[in-house]
Scaffold this motif. Structure first.
Motif, PDB file in Angstrom:
ATOM      1  N   ALA A   5       0.827  -1.208   0.000  1.00 61.81           N
ATOM      2  CA  ALA A   5       0.000   0.000   0.000  1.00 61.81           C
ATOM      3  C   ALA A   5       0.861   1.257   0.000  1.00 61.81           C
ATOM      4  O   ALA A   5       0.565   2.224  -0.715  1.00 61.81           O
ATOM      5  CB  ALA A   5      -0.927  -0.023   1.226  1.00 61.81           C
ATOM      6  N   ASP A   6       1.919   1.257   0.804  1.00 65.96           N
ATOM      7  CA  ASP A   6       2.809   2.423   0.860  1.00 65.96           C
ATOM      8  C   ASP A   6       3.482   2.664  -0.488  1.00 65.96           C
ATOM      9  O   ASP A   6       3.644   3.806  -0.927  1.00 65.96           O
ATOM     10  CB  ASP A   6       3.877   2.216   1.937  1.00 65.96           C
ATOM     11  CG  ASP A   6       3.292   2.246   3.345  1.00 65.96           C
ATOM     12  OD1 ASP A   6       2.155   2.723   3.499  1.00 65.96           O
ATOM     13  OD2 ASP A   6       3.985   1.781   4.276  1.00 65.96           O
ATOM     14  N   ALA A   7       3.880   1.567  -1.156  1.00 62.51           N
ATOM     15  CA  ALA A   7       4.558   1.706  -2.448  1.00 62.51           C
ATOM     16  C   ALA A   7       3.620   2.275  -3.508  1.00 62.51           C
ATOM     17  O   ALA A   7       3.975   3.205  -4.237  1.00 62.51           O
ATOM     18  CB  ALA A   7       5.096   0.353  -2.895  1.00 62.51           C
ATOM     19  N   TRP A   8       2.395   1.727  -3.570  1.00 62.78           N
ATOM     20  CA  TRP A   8       1.463   2.204  -4.596  1.00 62.78           C
ATOM     21  C   TRP A   8       0.928   3.592  -4.267  1.00 62.78           C
ATOM     22  O   TRP A   8       0.477   4.313  -5.171  1.00 62.78           O
ATOM     23  CB  TRP A   8       0.317   1.213  -4.759  1.00 62.78           C
ATOM     24  CG  TRP A   8       0.726  -0.017  -5.507  1.00 62.78           C
ATOM     25  CD1 TRP A   8       0.988  -1.239  -4.998  1.00 62.78           C
ATOM     26  CD2 TRP A   8       0.957  -0.119  -6.919  1.00 62.78           C
ATOM     27  NE1 TRP A   8       1.374  -2.117  -5.989  1.00 62.78           N
ATOM     28  CE2 TRP A   8       1.357  -1.455  -7.183  1.00 62.78           C
ATOM     29  CE3 TRP A   8       0.859   0.763  -7.975  1.00 62.78           C
ATOM     30  CZ2 TRP A   8       1.658  -1.914  -8.447  1.00 62.78           C
ATOM     31  CZ3 TRP A   8       1.150   0.316  -9.259  1.00 62.78           C
ATOM     32  CH2 TRP A   8       1.554  -1.001  -9.493  1.00 62.78           C
ATOM     33  N   ALA A   9       1.002   3.980  -3.011  1.00 61.62           N
ATOM     34  CA  ALA A   9       0.553   5.321  -2.647  1.00 61.62           C
ATOM     35  C   ALA A   9       1.447   6.399  -3.242  1.00 61.62           C
ATOM     36  O   ALA A   9       1.052   7.554  -3.352  1.00 61.62           O
ATOM     37  CB  ALA A   9       0.498   5.455  -1.122  1.00 61.62           C
ATOM     38  N   THR A  10       2.664   6.031  -3.624  1.00 60.32           N
ATOM     39  CA  THR A  10       3.583   7.013  -4.207  1.00 60.32           C
ATOM     40  C   THR A  10       3.347   7.219  -5.696  1.00 60.32           C
ATOM     41  O   THR A  10       3.981   8.081  -6.304  1.00 60.32           O
ATOM     42  CB  THR A  10       5.040   6.550  -4.001  1.00 60.32           C
ATOM     43  OG1 THR A  10       5.251   5.323  -4.718  1.00 60.32           O
ATOM     44  CG2 THR A  10       5.342   6.329  -2.527  1.00 60.32           C
ATOM     45  N   VAL A  11       2.473   6.437  -6.298  1.00 57.03           N
ATOM     46  CA  VAL A  11       2.211   6.535  -7.741  1.00 57.03           C
ATOM     47  C   VAL A  11       1.170   7.604  -7.999  1.00 57.03           C
ATOM     48  O   VAL A  11       0.081   7.582  -7.409  1.00 57.03           O
ATOM     49  CB  VAL A  11       1.729   5.180  -8.299  1.00 57.03           C
ATOM     50  CG1 VAL A  11       1.435   5.298  -9.790  1.00 57.03           C
ATOM     51  CG2 VAL A  11       2.771   4.098  -8.044  1.00 57.03           C
ATOM     52  N   GLY A  12       1.491   8.535  -8.874  1.00 57.50           N
ATOM     53  CA  GLY A  12       0.561   9.606  -9.188  1.00 57.50           C
ATOM     54  C   GLY A  12      -0.671   9.120  -9.934  1.00 57.50           C
ATOM     55  O   GLY A  12      -0.640   8.086 -10.611  1.00 57.50           O
ATOM     56  N   ASP A  14      -2.033  10.293 -12.534  1.00 56.69           N
ATOM     57  CA  ASP A  14      -1.940  10.396 -13.990  1.00 56.69           C
ATOM     58  C   ASP A  14      -0.928   9.425 -14.597  1.00 56.69           C
ATOM     59  O   ASP A  14      -0.726   9.406 -15.810  1.00 56.69           O
ATOM     60  CB  ASP A  14      -1.552  11.816 -14.389  1.00 56.69           C
ATOM     61  CG  ASP A  14      -0.233  12.254 -13.744  1.00 56.69           C
ATOM     62  OD1 ASP A  14       0.154  11.625 -12.739  1.00 56.69           O
ATOM     63  OD2 ASP A  14       0.380  13.220 -14.249  1.00 56.69           O
ATOM     64  N   VAL A  15      -0.294   8.587 -13.774  1.00 55.61           N
ATOM     65  CA  VAL A  15       0.695   7.625 -14.288  1.00 55.61           C
ATOM     66  C   VAL A  15      -0.024   6.457 -14.946  1.00 55.61           C
ATOM     67  O   VAL A  15      -0.898   5.831 -14.344  1.00 55.61           O
ATOM     68  CB  VAL A  15       1.606   7.112 -13.145  1.00 55.61           C
ATOM     69  CG1 VAL A  15       2.557   6.042 -13.675  1.00 55.61           C
ATOM     70  CG2 VAL A  15       2.383   8.268 -12.548  1.00 55.61           C
ATOM     71  N   GLN A  16       0.330   6.177 -16.195  1.00 54.61           N
ATOM     72  CA  GLN A  16      -0.344   5.120 -16.937  1.00 54.61           C
ATOM     73  C   GLN A  16       0.155   3.735 -16.562  1.00 54.61           C
ATOM     74  O   GLN A  16      -0.630   2.804 -16.385  1.00 54.61           O
ATOM     75  CB  GLN A  16      -0.150   5.338 -18.444  1.00 54.61           C
ATOM     76  CG  GLN A  16      -0.764   6.619 -18.955  1.00 54.61           C
ATOM     77  CD  GLN A  16      -2.277   6.634 -18.759  1.00 54.61           C
ATOM     78  OE1 GLN A  16      -2.963   5.656 -19.065  1.00 54.61           O
ATOM     79  NE2 GLN A  16      -2.796   7.741 -18.227  1.00 54.61           N
ATOM     80  N   GLU A  17       1.483   3.549 -16.459  1.00 54.72           N
ATOM     81  CA  GLU A  17       2.066   2.254 -16.147  1.00 54.72           C
ATOM     82  C   GLU A  17       3.205   2.417 -15.139  1.00 54.72           C
ATOM     83  O   GLU A  17       3.852   3.461 -15.094  1.00 54.72           O
ATOM     84  CB  GLU A  17       2.615   1.562 -17.403  1.00 54.72           C
ATOM     85  CG  GLU A  17       1.556   1.049 -18.345  1.00 54.72           C
ATOM     86  CD  GLU A  17       2.174   0.268 -19.485  1.00 54.72           C
ATOM     87  OE1 GLU A  17       1.544  -0.714 -19.942  1.00 54.72           O
ATOM     88  OE2 GLU A  17       3.270   0.632 -19.936  1.00 54.72           O
ATOM     89  N   VAL A  18       3.414   1.368 -14.347  1.00 53.38           N
ATOM     90  CA  VAL A  18       4.466   1.376 -13.329  1.00 53.38           C
ATOM     91  C   VAL A  18       5.338   0.150 -13.522  1.00 53.38           C
ATOM     92  O   VAL A  18       4.827  -0.961 -13.740  1.00 53.38           O
ATOM     93  CB  VAL A  18       3.861   1.375 -11.909  1.00 53.38           C
ATOM     94  CG1 VAL A  18       4.968   1.349 -10.859  1.00 53.38           C
ATOM     95  CG2 VAL A  18       2.961   2.584 -11.712  1.00 53.38           C
ATOM     96  N   ALA A  29      -1.565   1.213 -12.810  1.00 52.54           N
ATOM     97  CA  ALA A  29      -1.708   1.429 -11.377  1.00 52.54           C
ATOM     98  C   ALA A  29      -2.952   0.725 -10.838  1.00 52.54           C
ATOM     99  O   ALA A  29      -2.933   0.123  -9.760  1.00 52.54           O
ATOM    100  CB  ALA A  29      -1.768   2.924 -11.079  1.00 52.54           C
ATOM    101  N   SER A  30      -4.051   0.779 -11.581  1.00 55.07           N
ATOM    102  CA  SER A  30      -5.291   0.166 -11.087  1.00 55.07           C
ATOM    103  C   SER A  30      -5.160  -1.346 -10.973  1.00 55.07           C
ATOM    104  O   SER A  30      -5.609  -1.944  -9.989  1.00 55.07           O
ATOM    105  CB  SER A  30      -6.448   0.520 -12.028  1.00 55.07           C
ATOM    106  OG  SER A  30      -6.188   0.050 -13.344  1.00 55.07           O
ATOM    107  N   VAL A  31      -4.525  -1.980 -11.967  1.00 58.47           N
ATOM    108  CA  VAL A  31      -4.352  -3.429 -11.904  1.00 58.47           C
ATOM    109  C   VAL A  31      -3.363  -3.803 -10.808  1.00 58.47           C
ATOM    110  O   VAL A  31      -3.553  -4.788 -10.086  1.00 58.47           O
ATOM    111  CB  VAL A  31      -3.893  -3.979 -13.271  1.00 58.47           C
ATOM    112  CG1 VAL A  31      -3.512  -5.468 -13.159  1.00 58.47           C
ATOM    113  CG2 VAL A  31      -4.981  -3.802 -14.308  1.00 58.47           C
ATOM    114  N   GLY A  32      -2.293  -3.025 -10.657  1.00 60.04           N
ATOM    115  CA  GLY A  32      -1.313  -3.316  -9.623  1.00 60.04           C
ATOM    116  C   GLY A  32      -1.902  -3.244  -8.229  1.00 60.04           C
ATOM    117  O   GLY A  32      -1.708  -4.137  -7.402  1.00 60.04           O
ATOM    118  N   VAL A  33      -2.643  -2.170  -7.958  1.00 63.72           N
ATOM    119  CA  VAL A  33      -3.284  -2.035  -6.647  1.00 63.72           C
ATOM    120  C   VAL A  33      -4.323  -3.136  -6.461  1.00 63.72           C
ATOM    121  O   VAL A  33      -4.435  -3.754  -5.393  1.00 63.72           O
ATOM    122  CB  VAL A  33      -3.929  -0.639  -6.516  1.00 63.72           C
ATOM    123  CG1 VAL A  33      -4.759  -0.556  -5.242  1.00 63.72           C
ATOM    124  CG2 VAL A  33      -2.856   0.439  -6.507  1.00 63.72           C
TER     125      VAL A  33
END
Length: 417
Positions: A5-12, A14-18, A29-33
């Motif tokens: 959760a902490d890691a994905w919280a740093t993703v903006g 508007d970011v399309q892929e991580v 981001a949506s699939v990762g979370v």
């Protein structure tokens, strides 16, 4: 879960892929979370069903996780990573509340018939951990290796770190394990145990065994070749030294000779070895296509000879009986040699008494063939008397001595001086 959760919280937003440290290398981001949430939800359901406790997986949560499960699971189902999805039975409240888990259709260990929930015997208690490592399972399930060549290239040619658990330490530990027990003994779990880390910590550095083996191969190819003082000049001596260095490499790391397919991404050390052999073939004066063919021929011979040498050594270690001792005890076979006159004569006249070294004999014959090719290539070819380059044959008149006007003028100035 908190770390995820902490890691994905740093993703903006508007970011399309991580970028992620496991295949396929990137996630939205949506699939990762959603994958992190799905991991927790499915395991919670597993534990609840296995222990007879109420399931915490509510219909609302299941509906939210269904799109994530479909996005991750369906592309992998064709590779056998998941069984077919299970449907809900009439009146089966647990199945209705666990549609997300059912959609996963995970290959499962059947649940006990006496389970308090009737749907358990159909759905089973999943035996496979979900989350990020399910991607690795799909890559290696039932022997299907979906290696990403681009990821291998990035690992082979990228910058590496030397602090903590690094890619270098992982590769070295895997090489030590393969040297001691063979390539089959190398797994992410065994390597992690050797280093004193968890298996999942390795996936931050390398996606799986297939890519790890690529790194291992290139690492061992980086050893120093024989010193220049041990070599004679000339293309034949250079190819000879390259071949002997290759056999020595196989002897040091026998697992290199184990079949692993032809589509392997070469690393910098493998390319350097190939460059060395191509340079020798180039100095023989061969055209480019024949240079490649000669290097492939010599390299293939070395690999084949190494497999024979290593198999003989393995048999001797396994049985404690040498090759000569084993054949020497085949008296029942030798009694039938009189049926084969040529073989009988060879045997009687000492053909097997002092056998030639198979590698040395084969290598010299292969190089004899290359030398004959070189002679054929240059037999009717005129060379410039100044620079040695090939001279195009004249359509009429006397043969040309120079490849260009510049060489003709240089020869003229030399005569005048």
């Amino acid at each position: 879960m908190k770390a995820s959760a902490d890691a994905w919280a740093t993703v903006g937003k508007d970011v399309q892929e991580v970028a992620v440290p496991v295949p396929p290398g990137k996630l939205t981001a949506s699939v990762g979370v959603g994958a992190c949430a799905l991991d927790a939800a499915v395991h919670a359901w597993d534990i609840a069903v296995a222990t007879g406790r109420p399931s915490p997986l509510t219909p609302e949560l299941a509906r939210r996780l269904m799109p994530v499960a479909a996005a991750i699971v369906e592309p992998l189902r064709a590779y056998g990573a998941y069984a077919p999805a299970l449907g809900a039975e009439d009146g089966d409240d647990v199945a209705a509340r666990a549609r997300s888990s059912v959609a996963n259709g995970r290959s499962a260990v059947p649940g006990p018939e006496s389970s308090p929930e009737g749907s358990t015997k159909n759905m089973g208690v999943a035996s496979h951990v979900y989350g990020v490592h399910i991607w690795y399972a799909a890559y290696t399930w039932r022997g299907v290796k979906m290696v990403d060549p681009e990821r291998s290239a990035e690992l082979l040619w990228g910058t590496r770190s030397g602090r903590g658990l690094s890619l270098e330490r992982i590769v070295r530990a895997a090489i030590e394990l393969a040297d001691a027990e063979g390539l089959a003994a190398v797994s992410m779990r065994r390597v992690a145990e050797r280093l004193g880390f968890t298996t999942m910590s390795l996936y931050r550095h390398v996606p799986g065994k297939a890519e790890l083996v690529d790194l291992m191969r290139d690492e061992v190819m980086g050893g120093e070749p024989a010193t220049d003082a041990d070599r004679r000049p000339g293309w034949r001596a250079e190819l000879e030294a390259w071949a002997r260095d290759g056999l020595a490499l196989y002897r040091r790391h026998p697992w290199l000779a184990e079949p692993s397919g032809t589509r392997r991404v070469p690393g910098p050390n493998a390319m350097a070895g190939f460059e060395r052999a191509l340079g020798a073939a180039a100095r023989a004066g061969l055209p480019p296509a024949e240079m490649v063919a000669v290097v492939t021929l010599v390299g293939g011979f070395v690999e084949s000879a190494a497999r024979q040498v290593l198999e003989t050594a393995r048999a001797e270690r396994r049985t404690g009986v040498s090759e000569e001792e084993w054949w020497g005890a085949r008296d029942s076979l030798f009694q039938h040699l009189d049926r084969y006159p040529t073989l009988s004569r060879v045997y009687r006249e000492g053909g097997y008494d002092t056998p030639l070294d198979p590698f040395e004999f084969g290598l010299q014959r292969v190089l004899d063939g290359v030398e004959a090719l070189v002679r054929d290539e240059t037999r009717d070819e005129t060379r410039c008397v100044v620079c040695g380059k090939s001279v195009e044959a004249a359509a009429t008149g006397r043969p040309r001595d120079y490849c260009s006007r510049a060489c003709r003028q240089r020869a003229y100035r030399t005569r005048k001086s």
